[in-house]
Design a protein around this motif. Sequence first.
Motif, PDB file in Angstrom:
ATOM      1  N   SER A  78      24.403  68.669  51.040  1.00 52.68           N
ATOM      2  CA  SER A  78      23.950  68.444  49.667  1.00 52.68           C
ATOM      3  C   SER A  78      23.370  67.048  49.530  1.00 52.68           C
ATOM      4  O   SER A  78      23.554  66.197  50.403  1.00 52.68           O
ATOM      5  CB  SER A  78      25.117  68.621  48.687  1.00 52.68           C
ATOM      6  OG  SER A  78      26.011  67.529  48.802  1.00 52.68           O
ATOM      7  N   ASN A  79      22.677  66.800  48.402  1.00 51.63           N
ATOM      8  CA  ASN A  79      22.111  65.465  48.185  1.00 51.63           C
ATOM      9  C   ASN A  79      23.170  64.424  47.889  1.00 51.63           C
ATOM     10  O   ASN A  79      22.878  63.236  47.815  1.00 51.63           O
ATOM     11  CB  ASN A  79      21.055  65.487  47.071  1.00 51.63           C
ATOM     12  CG  ASN A  79      21.536  66.204  45.818  1.00 51.63           C
ATOM     13  OD1 ASN A  79      22.544  66.890  45.830  1.00 51.63           O
ATOM     14  ND2 ASN A  79      20.787  66.042  44.742  1.00 51.63           N
ATOM     15  N   SER A  80      24.421  64.856  47.761  1.00 49.30           N
ATOM     16  CA  SER A  80      25.526  63.901  47.628  1.00 49.30           C
ATOM     17  C   SER A  80      26.274  63.731  48.947  1.00 49.30           C
ATOM     18  O   SER A  80      27.288  63.047  49.019  1.00 49.30           O
ATOM     19  CB  SER A  80      26.494  64.355  46.530  1.00 49.30           C
ATOM     20  OG  SER A  80      27.001  65.646  46.815  1.00 49.30           O
ATOM     21  N   GLY A  81      25.773  64.392  50.013  1.00 48.24           N
ATOM     22  CA  GLY A  81      26.331  64.206  51.345  1.00 48.24           C
ATOM     23  C   GLY A  81      27.384  65.207  51.758  1.00 48.24           C
ATOM     24  O   GLY A  81      27.940  65.113  52.846  1.00 48.24           O
ATOM     25  N   GLU A  82      27.652  66.204  50.915  1.00 49.71           N
ATOM     26  CA  GLU A  82      28.694  67.187  51.237  1.00 49.71           C
ATOM     27  C   GLU A  82      28.151  68.303  52.120  1.00 49.71           C
ATOM     28  O   GLU A  82      26.981  68.672  52.028  1.00 49.71           O
ATOM     29  CB  GLU A  82      29.241  67.807  49.943  1.00 49.71           C
ATOM     30  CG  GLU A  82      29.845  66.797  48.983  1.00 49.71           C
ATOM     31  CD  GLU A  82      30.130  67.433  47.631  1.00 49.71           C
ATOM     32  OE1 GLU A  82      31.279  67.335  47.193  1.00 49.71           O
ATOM     33  OE2 GLU A  82      29.209  68.018  47.044  1.00 49.71           O
ATOM     34  N   GLN A 109      20.878  69.446  41.643  1.00 44.95           N
ATOM     35  CA  GLN A 109      21.471  69.468  42.989  1.00 44.95           C
ATOM     36  C   GLN A 109      20.488  70.084  43.986  1.00 44.95           C
ATOM     37  O   GLN A 109      19.608  70.853  43.625  1.00 44.95           O
ATOM     38  CB  GLN A 109      22.773  70.270  42.974  1.00 44.95           C
ATOM     39  CG  GLN A 109      23.873  69.631  42.135  1.00 44.95           C
ATOM     40  CD  GLN A 109      25.110  70.502  42.068  1.00 44.95           C
ATOM     41  OE1 GLN A 109      25.030  71.723  41.954  1.00 44.95           O
ATOM     42  NE2 GLN A 109      26.264  69.863  42.130  1.00 44.95           N
ATOM     43  N   GLU A 110      20.670  69.729  45.252  1.00 45.46           N
ATOM     44  CA  GLU A 110      19.868  70.339  46.303  1.00 45.46           C
ATOM     45  C   GLU A 110      20.661  70.393  47.603  1.00 45.46           C
ATOM     46  O   GLU A 110      21.603  69.629  47.804  1.00 45.46           O
ATOM     47  CB  GLU A 110      18.555  69.593  46.515  1.00 45.46           C
ATOM     48  CG  GLU A 110      18.673  68.178  47.013  1.00 45.46           C
ATOM     49  CD  GLU A 110      17.311  67.514  47.191  1.00 45.46           C
ATOM     50  OE1 GLU A 110      17.133  66.824  48.216  1.00 45.46           O
ATOM     51  OE2 GLU A 110      16.434  67.662  46.323  1.00 45.46           O
ATOM     52  N   LYS A 200      16.478  73.732  46.140  1.00 42.41           N
ATOM     53  CA  LYS A 200      16.507  72.766  45.045  1.00 42.41           C
ATOM     54  C   LYS A 200      16.749  73.441  43.698  1.00 42.41           C
ATOM     55  O   LYS A 200      16.075  74.414  43.352  1.00 42.41           O
ATOM     56  CB  LYS A 200      15.183  71.997  45.021  1.00 42.41           C
ATOM     57  CG  LYS A 200      15.180  70.766  44.157  1.00 42.41           C
ATOM     58  CD  LYS A 200      13.901  69.972  44.395  1.00 42.41           C
ATOM     59  CE  LYS A 200      13.914  68.654  43.627  1.00 42.41           C
ATOM     60  NZ  LYS A 200      12.695  67.852  43.897  1.00 42.41           N
ATOM     61  N   LYS A 203      16.120  69.771  38.054  1.00 42.25           N
ATOM     62  CA  LYS A 203      16.939  68.915  37.177  1.00 42.25           C
ATOM     63  C   LYS A 203      16.842  69.316  35.712  1.00 42.25           C
ATOM     64  O   LYS A 203      17.726  69.008  34.911  1.00 42.25           O
ATOM     65  CB  LYS A 203      16.553  67.447  37.353  1.00 42.25           C
ATOM     66  CG  LYS A 203      15.132  67.117  36.938  1.00 42.25           C
ATOM     67  CD  LYS A 203      14.851  65.635  37.150  1.00 42.25           C
ATOM     68  CE  LYS A 203      13.428  65.284  36.721  1.00 42.25           C
ATOM     69  NZ  LYS A 203      13.137  63.839  36.935  1.00 42.25           N
TER      70      LYS A 203
END
Length: 232
Positions: A78-82, A109-110, A200, A203
């Motif tokens: 994910s774009n948060s690193g998960e 989110q992506e 994606k 947003k």
Amino acid sequence: MKEKERRSKLFEIIVLVIAILVLLFCFWMYAKAREFKVKEEANIKPSKDDVKVVFSPIADIDDIKDSAIEIEEVTGVSNSGESVGEAKVSSTESGTIAELQAKFTKPGQEVIYTFYSHNTGKYDAYLDTITYTNVRDWNFFKRCRAMSSGTNRYLVSRACEDISMIVKAGDNIITDGSITGIKDHKLEVGKSEKVTVIIKYDKNGTAVDGDFIVEFGSVALTYLSKYEINVR
């Protein structure tokens, strides 16, 4: 004296004519050599083993040349690193990444899947098509499912329209759907290129009152030899 000058000019003319003839002969030989080379190259018909592109989550081509693994897992990030799921990369005739999924909780989110195309064959390969196929047992390329019974199905359906998938191959190919007849995208022998698949959630997309999963069909990247492209 005039006779001498006349002979001198005649000699010069003869030398000039010979020089022109030699030059024309050289041009003719060069043209024939190029024509032979083009015909020779056109007549080369590589076998499937000669043109071979292997797909793998491993970046270094030297680490996969002798690998017998035909299907490997690639992790979605994910774009948060998960880490948010896995897909299967298959080194088939049409290199395929399959069973793509993403779990979303809110717009913006992506999920990114990254793998590599490695040219382990004997000839340069050219990316010709990127094909999006439908979800298994489904008539569409994309399907969204709520993760709990309390999630509003209508909102999930609306949010599904705001989710897209982009494929990037190398530095110059970007698409959000199937494309054919890609021009001049060469993968040289012994070289690799990164392929990125981005799922994606816009947003400004519809927010959902619960978690949901989006599934995509397979994505196939087909590389051909120059010969195969020329004879179509």
